[in-house]
Design an enzyme around this catalytic site. Structure first.
Site, PDB file in Angstrom:
ATOM      1  N   SER A   1       1.409   3.091  -2.410  1.00 29.22           N
ATOM      2  CA  SER A   1       0.990   3.986  -3.489  1.00 29.22           C
ATOM      3  C   SER A   1       0.427   5.305  -2.988  1.00 29.22           C
ATOM      4  O   SER A   1       0.514   6.322  -3.671  1.00 29.22           O
ATOM      5  CB  SER A   1      -0.052   3.278  -4.364  1.00 29.22           C
ATOM      6  OG  SER A   1      -1.092   2.736  -3.569  1.00 29.22           O
TER       7      SER A   1
ATOM      8  N   TYR B   1     -13.155  -4.752  10.791  1.00 27.90           N
ATOM      9  CA  TYR B   1     -11.910  -3.977  10.739  1.00 27.90           C
ATOM     10  C   TYR B   1     -11.204  -4.028  12.091  1.00 27.90           C
ATOM     11  O   TYR B   1     -10.006  -4.330  12.175  1.00 27.90           O
ATOM     12  CB  TYR B   1     -12.213  -2.528  10.347  1.00 27.90           C
ATOM     13  CG  TYR B   1     -10.988  -1.640  10.298  1.00 27.90           C
ATOM     14  CD1 TYR B   1     -10.183  -1.592   9.176  1.00 27.90           C
ATOM     15  CD2 TYR B   1     -10.647  -0.843  11.390  1.00 27.90           C
ATOM     16  CE1 TYR B   1      -9.054  -0.775   9.130  1.00 27.90           C
ATOM     17  CE2 TYR B   1      -9.530  -0.019  11.363  1.00 27.90           C
ATOM     18  CZ  TYR B   1      -8.733   0.007  10.226  1.00 27.90           C
ATOM     19  OH  TYR B   1      -7.615   0.805  10.203  1.00 27.90           O
TER      20      TYR B   1
ATOM     21  N   GLY C   1       0.817  -1.210   0.000  1.00 31.49           N
ATOM     22  CA  GLY C   1       0.000   0.000   0.000  1.00 31.49           C
ATOM     23  C   GLY C   1       0.848   1.254   0.000  1.00 31.49           C
ATOM     24  O   GLY C   1       0.441   2.293   0.539  1.00 31.49           O
TER      25      GLY C   1
HETATM   26  P1  NAP Z   1      -5.586   4.429   2.043  1.00 27.45           P
HETATM   27  O1  NAP Z   1      -5.195   5.841   1.823  1.00 27.45           O
HETATM   28  O2  NAP Z   1      -6.997   4.027   1.811  1.00 27.45           O
HETATM   29  O3  NAP Z   1      -4.606   3.478   1.207  1.00 27.45           O
HETATM   30  C1  NAP Z   1      -4.798   2.095   1.256  1.00 27.45           C
HETATM   31  C2  NAP Z   1      -3.644   1.399   0.564  1.00 27.45           C
HETATM   32  O4  NAP Z   1      -3.870  -0.024   0.644  1.00 27.45           O
HETATM   33  C3  NAP Z   1      -3.521   1.754  -0.907  1.00 27.45           C
HETATM   34  O5  NAP Z   1      -2.172   1.829  -1.256  1.00 27.45           O
HETATM   35  C4  NAP Z   1      -4.191   0.562  -1.591  1.00 27.45           C
HETATM   36  O6  NAP Z   1      -3.671   0.295  -2.895  1.00 27.45           O
HETATM   37  C5  NAP Z   1      -3.825  -0.569  -0.663  1.00 27.45           C
HETATM   38  N1  NAP Z   1      -4.764  -1.700  -0.766  1.00 27.45           N
HETATM   39  C6  NAP Z   1      -6.087  -1.696  -0.492  1.00 27.45           C
HETATM   40  N2  NAP Z   1      -6.608  -2.921  -0.734  1.00 27.45           N
HETATM   41  C7  NAP Z   1      -5.604  -3.694  -1.191  1.00 27.45           C
HETATM   42  C8  NAP Z   1      -5.491  -5.051  -1.623  1.00 27.45           C
HETATM   43  N3  NAP Z   1      -6.552  -5.873  -1.647  1.00 27.45           N
HETATM   44  N4  NAP Z   1      -4.284  -5.507  -2.019  1.00 27.45           N
HETATM   45  C9  NAP Z   1      -3.216  -4.693  -2.002  1.00 27.45           C
HETATM   46  N5  NAP Z   1      -3.231  -3.403  -1.607  1.00 27.45           N
HETATM   47  C10 NAP Z   1      -4.424  -2.916  -1.208  1.00 27.45           C
HETATM   48  O7  NAP Z   1      -5.266   3.969   3.537  1.00 27.45           O
HETATM   49  P2  NAP Z   1      -4.359   4.633   4.675  1.00 27.45           P
HETATM   50  O8  NAP Z   1      -5.197   5.553   5.459  1.00 27.45           O
HETATM   51  O9  NAP Z   1      -3.080   5.082   4.105  1.00 27.45           O
HETATM   52  O10 NAP Z   1      -4.140   3.330   5.595  1.00 27.45           O
HETATM   53  C11 NAP Z   1      -2.944   2.571   5.571  1.00 27.45           C
HETATM   54  C12 NAP Z   1      -2.984   1.612   6.741  1.00 27.45           C
HETATM   55  O11 NAP Z   1      -3.145   2.349   7.951  1.00 27.45           O
HETATM   56  C13 NAP Z   1      -4.165   0.627   6.681  1.00 27.45           C
HETATM   57  O12 NAP Z   1      -3.752  -0.652   7.121  1.00 27.45           O
HETATM   58  C14 NAP Z   1      -5.151   1.220   7.664  1.00 27.45           C
HETATM   59  O13 NAP Z   1      -5.999   0.244   8.224  1.00 27.45           O
HETATM   60  C15 NAP Z   1      -4.239   1.827   8.687  1.00 27.45           C
HETATM   61  N6  NAP Z   1      -4.858   2.889   9.475  1.00 27.45           N
HETATM   62  C16 NAP Z   1      -5.339   4.021   8.863  1.00 27.45           C
HETATM   63  C17 NAP Z   1      -5.940   5.001   9.642  1.00 27.45           C
HETATM   64  C18 NAP Z   1      -6.498   6.280   9.042  1.00 27.45           C
HETATM   65  O14 NAP Z   1      -7.189   7.032   9.753  1.00 27.45           O
HETATM   66  N7  NAP Z   1      -6.220   6.595   7.782  1.00 27.45           N
HETATM   67  C19 NAP Z   1      -6.062   4.816  11.022  1.00 27.45           C
HETATM   68  C20 NAP Z   1      -5.554   3.662  11.609  1.00 27.45           C
HETATM   69  C21 NAP Z   1      -4.957   2.705  10.817  1.00 27.45           C
HETATM   70  P3  NAP Z   1      -4.351   0.973  -4.227  1.00 27.45           P
HETATM   71  O15 NAP Z   1      -4.259   2.449  -4.033  1.00 27.45           O
HETATM   72  O16 NAP Z   1      -3.545   0.500  -5.363  1.00 27.45           O
HETATM   73  O17 NAP Z   1      -5.752   0.473  -4.267  1.00 27.45           O
END
Ligand code: NAP
Length: 252
Positions: free
Chosen positions: A14, A157, A12
């Protein structure tokens, strides 16, 4: 933090937190595998923004076991080895127990667990066997405050992230004798696309006020914690979970 010449795969990578992690490692001199699933343009954009050389873009759906295995093979081939695996890719789908029918409920659980828990387990399996064979390595997993606080609108989740914490600690115990370190960062809300709808909506002010800092985290703050866990000289921290939630949910 000496990240110079480390070979690092960021799932992830990207966009969002993963992009910040990729930049943090590249800024420290590492070679980074920027992984994506569907959004190739975002991955290429991240790649172009990285300082240093030798970075690559890699694609896989982490909810598919065969693609996980291939991703680790591809990363090892493209980077010339694998020192650090960061399991950051994840999804957050709403599935309130009172709002979905039974079929939709099952689909939400399957998709969430496959992506957030089974995928990382498969990647850890494939990567750790390589790391053990090459003398050691580091695995850092991005969990969530929701593992501890509960996720009323997304229970799968919360369960997936609680499972990821436990999985990480099991691996930490199993692999410490083989030189593989496992750490976890558990963020609260972070300013990314995943949280954008909530942060820009009616609940935004209440979410920011959950922290005495009256804001959510920047992706770079989470990235810094991930890079810290990947640094040398902290082996005795293996199995730890770093809370990165701006004191919005304190546990002892
Ligand atoms: P995000 O902006 O939605 O990005 C999600 C990333 O995961 C993207 O790079 C996406 O790739 C990739 N992804 C999604 N489904 C996938 C799959 N089936 N196979 C491979 N890659 C996949 O999320 P984020 O906020 O950066 O979150 C990153 C991590 O932090 C996650 O594990 C999330 O649970 C955790 N987190 C986030 C928050 C928050 O508030 N944002 C809080 C706590 C924890 P594509 O772009 O190519 O689809």
């Amino acid at each position: 933090m000496d990240l110079q010449d480390k070979k690092v795969l960021v799932t992830g990578g990207s966009r969002g937190i993963g992009r910040a992690i990729a930049r943090e490692f590249a800024g420290g001199g590492a070679r980074v595998g920027v992984h994506y699933c569907a959004n190739q343009a975002a991955a290429e954009h991240t790649l172009e923004s990285l300082p240093g050389a030798g970075h690559v873009v890699l694609r896989a759906d982490v909810s598919d076991a065969d693609e996980c295995s291939r991703l680790i093979d591809d990363a090892v081939a493209a980077l010339g080895g694998l020192d650090v695996l960061v399991n950051n890719a994840g999804i957050y789908d709403l599935h309130n127990v009172l709002k979905l029918d039974y079929t939709e409920w099952q689909q939400a659980w399957q998709r969430t667990l496959d992506t957030n828990l089974v995928g990382p387990a498969n990647l850890m399996y494939c990567a750790s066997r390589r790391m053990v064979a090459s003398g050691g390595g580091k695995i850092i997993n991005v969990s969530s405050r929701g593992a501890f606080r509960g996720e009323p609108d997304a229970p799968a989740y919360g369960a997936s992230k609680a499972g990821l914490n436990s999985l990480s600690q099991s691996f930490a115990r199993a692999l410490a004798p083989h030189g593989v370190f496992v750490g976890v960062v558990a963020p609260g809300f972070v300013a990314t696309e995943m949280a954008a709808d909530l942060l820009e909506g009616a609940e935004g002010d209440e979410i920011r006020a959950q922290s005495p800092l009256n804001r959510v985290a920047e992706p770079s703050e989470i990235a810094r914690a991930v890079a810290f866990l990947a640094s040398d000289g902290i082996g005795y921290l293996t199995g730890c979970v770093i809370d990165a939630n701006g004191a919005s949910y304190l546990r002892t």
